[in-house]
Design an enzyme around this catalytic site. Structure first.
Site, PDB file in Angstrom:
ATOM      1  CE  LYS A  79     -18.155 -72.864 -34.384  1.00 56.84           C
ATOM      2  NZ  LYS A  79     -17.887 -74.316 -34.463  1.00 56.84           N
ATOM      3  CB  SER A 159     -20.118 -75.598 -37.473  1.00 60.94           C
ATOM      4  OG  SER A 159     -19.236 -75.854 -36.393  1.00 60.94           O
ATOM      5  CB  SER A 183     -17.067 -78.074 -36.684  1.00 60.94           C
ATOM      6  OG  SER A 183     -18.314 -78.528 -37.137  1.00 60.94           O
TER       7      SER A 183
END
Ligand SMILES: [Mg+2]
Ligand SMILES: [Zn+2]
Lengths: 494, 95, 490
Positions: A79, A159, A183
């Site tokens: 990420k 997210s 998330s």
């Protein structure tokens, strides 16, 4: 030979050990898949093929010498919230889009030390603020899953939408992710993957771009519970560089997988039966209860009376901390700078053009709730509510070993469907946010498909630092649900 | 509306984010909507509740007083938008 | 009238007397190797951004970890200020934007500081004593430095100071004159230096004061105060207060009112001026730093520090007066600097303390002052001065010769005993030799002998003659005793 990108981490590890294929072959297969898919899915914001092949070569050398680490040769996506040394790290924000950190986050350093291979940086909502991956400066991520008979793009959740989409679409064997209000778990649920948000303090936050410091936790997204356990075992560590990192040994999470649920008591919180929840979500939940009962667990109704206050208090705490954490993006030391006639206007112009609408909204809310005269009414109040939420869980855990809930109130929605109304978007996190507010561990496990043919997830919540029970329960659910369907490949273009 | 236009501008100034009148108008209603929604917390009596200051019973550990860092000015200014001789450079500040 | 109001402290205005009320926030740099929340060094100076870690530069994802030694130093200082130590304290973020504040917030302590109320006793030269209440002491990060004269359009930012540990020591508004304020800061500096928690170097900014000044009619409530930021010398503190008090009195006497504001002291003009950049009202949005847990100390931790506390100036002063019979003035002179008192105590150790004090204050300090030297630069060590005192005590040299020896050691160095031996400066204690000299002088001056019988004061003349004849080396006691008996004065 099966497609290398379809392997689980556990299988890939065996295949590498047995020399059925090399780490370089494994990496190349994934790099090829990314090349074919990324234009359609936009899961990666930065591909690092050279680094991947170089790391894979080194893995092969270590494998040959019998010096393989726990994740030797396993290709992962990272990420873009994790700082990676000499590799651009942006949090998917314009304000950082030229930032190349001279340091490596503790979590990713742990992965590389264990022999993992980095394929690239994964898309996410800007500064991890979002539930649909629509706020990224690099554009939205598309869910590899589609509703039956429809071409309309669905969101992959957020997210960590790049992480969930990449894992689901076989663009990596596993991915790092972060979870501040859901998330990791919500995108896992939206993409038929497994996501683990560990106990606050289990993974070091050092080197991860901060959103809300008291809530942020790193965790893995993978395709099986076992793979998630393997990844978390490497990601977790006590880090003296993070004052909130827990000085506790990291258990052998993988060993917990398959231990079964006999003798465990699972709590079912009535407050999670919210108004407007889709009937199929309720049905899925009941199905999960039945599976666990059949597997030998005892199920018990419990009450978590302050559940409904978790989301509103989260939307005070998280923006407040974010408003302060994001103050460092001022155009002075790194990142974007927009000129101004003086320092003040340089700041204002930089932050105006560097932050997207959702980030600005949250920074402003956070600034407001901390401002003179409002602190007690908002931030202090919300922190008190957290105490009440935590107390609910503490009491529940006197009688149960884990708690089962749906992960989300609905399956993946269409792109653009909720981006008009922030409040509607925030409701996505209604079942996951309690876990962050109380600092507990939670796992989302794919448990079936919706009437639309898209994935649904069940969430298991555990006692602090008892991720092992989550892996036991998660695995039991996984076994009962049977092999998870794979999204149909519409995205590859060779 | 829990937030008026002037407050939006004041908050934006505090947060150092330039906003246009149009944005302020939108933010006024969005921020008010969020604040009205979080006002449901007022239903809870928290007078005798301690705020949460930590997730688990952990105490803050301390570092030894050792110099372990620094002497990396090149790294420190590497990403700087404007830099001179390892200083960060900003528009002139008037005190 | 307020008990603290002394007539002598009042300022005469055109419409009557005014009293100035002063409170101070002193920022003292904690003596430590590394910064409060990072492993970068604290040393003054250095190449730009050399003493900066990724944490100090607030790179994304960087986190603070507290330095135990800085915590211990704050506790030590608290104990030295006779203050309560809070076993539980909290670090908060003070949010504001400034180019030399990389995080966009300063980590400080707001609601729950590590040290609570204490006091500092201040003795003024006039003999006046003021007990200044300490409101609190908290730990916080220093900011970096912005340089404004490198470039016409730009400012330059150096973060070497960023993150260095500071103790902010907040006094109550208990001070009533610039003299008191100056004496308070000196005393505080002395205490910190005794404790070893701050080097007190004001030129390097290790100690600087924010001075809150207001004026009122004696007996009235507090007036509106102005805060003069970052005054970095004791002399400037005095000047700033004098100027500011006059300024406020003039405004009020002209029918105006005082705006509460932050002001800067300009050392060139001796004036204070409003800070333009601070026009905008601050809203610091304090909240507990979520990157840090509450700071919890054990009583053992505190007790251990308490056990290692040195004797502090007030205690030393009292002991010097009571046990050594020193005057309060001499005691003050000795205790005001840690180096001086260390030197004195070295000299006094195992010797007559009063005599040691005399030599340290009169001879040594006098000479150092004359030559503009600090005690650390003294060419005479405490061991050498002690050696001189020993020679006097043993009767080897007289006090007069001792001054010559002092001079030789000062300019040439060397061991006093050796110097006295080699140069034949020893006092003559051989009575036969002295008797011979006495007899010779008496024989040569029969008229004076006769005078002495009537006017015993003339004996003094004989002493001088005998000393002259013996080259000053005769023991004055022996000369006196012999003369008295031979002149029949007993
Ligand atoms: Mg101050
Ligand atoms: Zn301060």
């Amino acid at each position: 030979m099966t497609d290398l990108t379809d392997l689980t981490i556990a299988d890939a590890r065996e295949g590498l050990a047995a020399k059925s294929f090399s780490a370089v072959e494994l990496a190349e297969a994934h790099l090829a898949a990314i090349r074919c898919a990324n234009r359609a899915l936009n899961a990666y914001v930065l591909e690092t093929p050279e680094r991947a092949l170089d790391m894979a070569k080194q893995s092969d050398a270590r494998l040959a010498k019998g010096e393989a680490g726990t994740l030797e040769g396993i290709p992962l996506g990272i990420k873009d919230l994790f700082c990676t040394k000499d590799v651009r790290t942006t949090a998917c924000s314009h304000i950082l889009d030229r930032f190349t950190p001279p340091y490596e986050s503790t979590v990713t350093a742990n992965l590389w030390d264990a022999g993992a291979v980095m394929l690239g940086k994964l898309n996410n909502d800007e500064f991890a603020m979002g539930s649909s991956n629509e706020t990224s400066f690099y554009g939205e991520v598309v869910n590899p899953w589609r509703r039956a008979g429809s071409d309309a793009p669905l969101v992959p959740g957020g997210s960590s939408g790049g992480s969930s989409a990449a894992v689901a679409a076989r663009l990596c064997l596993g991915a790092t992710a972060t979870d501040t209000g859901g998330s990791i778990r919500q995108p896992a649920a939206f993409t038929g993957t497994v996501g683990v948000k560990p106990t606050y303090g289990r993974c070091s936050r050092w080197g991860i771009v901060a959103f809300a410091s008291s809530l942020d936790q790193a965790g893995p997204i993978a395709r099986t519970v076992r793979d998630a356990a393997i990844l978390l075992g490497v990601m977790a560590s006590h880090d003296p560089k993070d004052a909130t990192s827990a000085d506790l040994p990291v258990p052998d999470f993988e060993a917990a997988v398959g231990q079964g649920v006999k003798g465990l008591t699972i709590g079912i919180p009535k407050e999670y039966r919210v108004e407007g929840m889709a009937p199929e979500i309720e049905a899925l939940w009941q199905q999960g209860i039945a599976w666990l009962t059949e597997a030998g667990a005892t199920v018990k109704d419990i009450s978590l009376p302050h559940t409904k206050y978790a989301l509103p208090s989260y939307y005070i705490v998280a923006p407040a901390e974010a408003s302060s954490n994001l103050a460092r993006y001022d155009g002075v030391r790194y990142g974007l700078r927009e000129p101004g006639k003086d320092v003040l206007s340089m700041y204002e112009n930089t932050r105006e053009s560097g932050f997207g609408a959702e980030v600005k909204r949250r920074v402003l809310i956070g600034t407001y709730v901390l401002s003179a005269g409002y602190y007690d009414a908002y931030y202090l109040k919300a922190q008190k509510v957290r105490t009440l939420i935590k107390r609910d869980f503490d009491q529940a855990f006197e009688n149960v070993d884990a708690i089962l809930t749906p992960t989300t109130p609905a399956p993946a929605f269409a792109a653009g469907e909720k981006s008009g109304d922030p409040l509607e978007m925030y409701l996505n996190d209604i079942f996951t946010v309690t876990v962050n507010m109380a600092g507990l561990p939670g796992i989302s496990v794919p448990a079936g498909l919706s009437s639309e043919g898209t994935p649904l997830g069940l969430q298991v919540i555990g006692r602090p630092f008892d991720e092992e029970t989550l892996f036991r329960v998660g695995h039991a659910l996984e076994e009962a649900a049977g092999p998870m369907a794979k999204p149909q490949d519409w995205w590859s273009k060779s | 509306m829990s937030v008026d236009r002037a407050t939006v501008f004041r908050i934006a100034r505090l947060a150092r984010i330039a906003i246009t009148d149009a944005e302020a108008e939108r933010l006024e209603s969005e921020l008010s909507g969020i604040l009205d929604w979080v006002a449901q917390l007022d239903e809870l009596d928290t007078a005798n509740v301690e705020p949460m200051t930590r997730v688990e019973a952990m105490t803050m550990k301390m570092r030894k007083d050792e110099v372990t860092d620094g002497f990396c000015a090149a790294d420190i200014v590497k990403n700087a938008p404007q830099e001179d001789d390892h200083y960060f450079v900003v528009p002139k500040i008037v005190e | 009238m307020d008990a603290k109001t002394e007539k002598s402290n009042l300022i005469a205005g055109e419409t009557g007397d005014w009293e100035v009320v002063i409170g101070m926030e002193v920022h003292a740099q904690v003596t430590s190797n590394a910064k409060l929340f990072s492993g970068a060094r604290t040393e003054f100076g250095g190449e730009p951004n050399a003493h900066v870690s990724l944490v100090d530069a607030a790179m994304p994802g960087m986190l603070p970890v507290i330095n135990e030694a800085c915590v211990a130093q704050a506790v030590r200082t608290g104990l030295g200020l006779k203050a309560e130590i809070n076993l539980s304290s909290v670090f908060d973020r003070k949010n504001y934007f400034y180019p030399d504040l990389p995080q966009g917030y300063q980590i400080s302590q707001y609601k729950n500081p590590i040290v609570g109320e204490g006091e500092v006793i201040v003795d003024l030269l006039s003999g006046e004593r003021v007990v200044v209440g300490i409101e609190r002491l908290h730990l916080e990060q220093d900011a970096g430095k912005s340089l404004h004269d490198q470039h016409p359009q730009n400012s330059y930012v150096d973060l070497n100071r960023s993150g260095v540990a500071l103790m902010e020591i907040v006094s109550k508004p208990d001070l009533r004159s610039s003299e008191q304020a100056k004496a308070y800061v000196s005393k505080l500096r002395t205490i910190l230096r005794y404790l070893g928690t701050c080097d007190g170097n004001m030129e390097e900014g290790s100690l600087r004061a924010d001075v809150n000044v207001s004026v009122r009619r004696p007996g009235d409530g507090f007036g509106t105060r102005c805060e003069i930021k970052n005054v970095n010398s004791i002399r400037f503190i005095g000047q700033a207060i004098e100027y500011e008090a006059r300024r406020q009195i003039e405004i009020i006497e002209d029918g105006g009112t005082i705006d509460q504001e932050t002001r800067l002291f300009d050392a060139k003009t001796g004036e204070t001026r409003s800070m333009r950049s601070k026009e905008e009202a601050h809203d610091y949005r304090y909240f507990p730093d979520p990157d840090l847990l509450p700071l919890e100390l054990t009583q053992d931790f505190v007790d251990e520090i308490a056990g290692s506390l040195p004797e502090l100036p007030d205690e030393k002063r009292a002991r010097f007066i009571a046990d050594y019979g020193l005057t309060p003035y001499d005691a003050d002179v000795l205790v005001s600097e840690r180096e001086s008192v260390d030197y004195f105590e070295d000299v006094a150790k195992g010797r007559d303390a009063k005599q040691a004090a005399n030599w340290v204050i009169n001879e040594l300090f006098g000479r150092l002052n004359k030559e503009g030297l600090a005690i650390d630069d003294s060419p005479i060590s405490s061991a050498q001065l002690g050696g001189i005192v020993d020679l006097i005590k043993a009767g080897t040299i007289s006090g007069k010769i001792a001054k010559d020896v002092f001079d030789i050691v000062w300019t040439e160095g060397g061991d006093p005993a050796e110097i006295v031996e080699k140069r034949g400066m020893k006092q003559v204690t051989d009575t036969r030799a002295i008797e011979k000299a006495v007899d010779e002088v008496m024989a040569a001056n029969p008229d004076k002998v006769a005078q002495a019988k009537e006017k015993p004061a003339v004996a003094g003349w004989f002493v001088g003659q005998v000393m002259k004849a013996t080259g000053g080396k005769a023991s004055p006691q022996a000369v006196n005793a012999l003369l008295k008996s031979k002149l029949g004065l007993e």
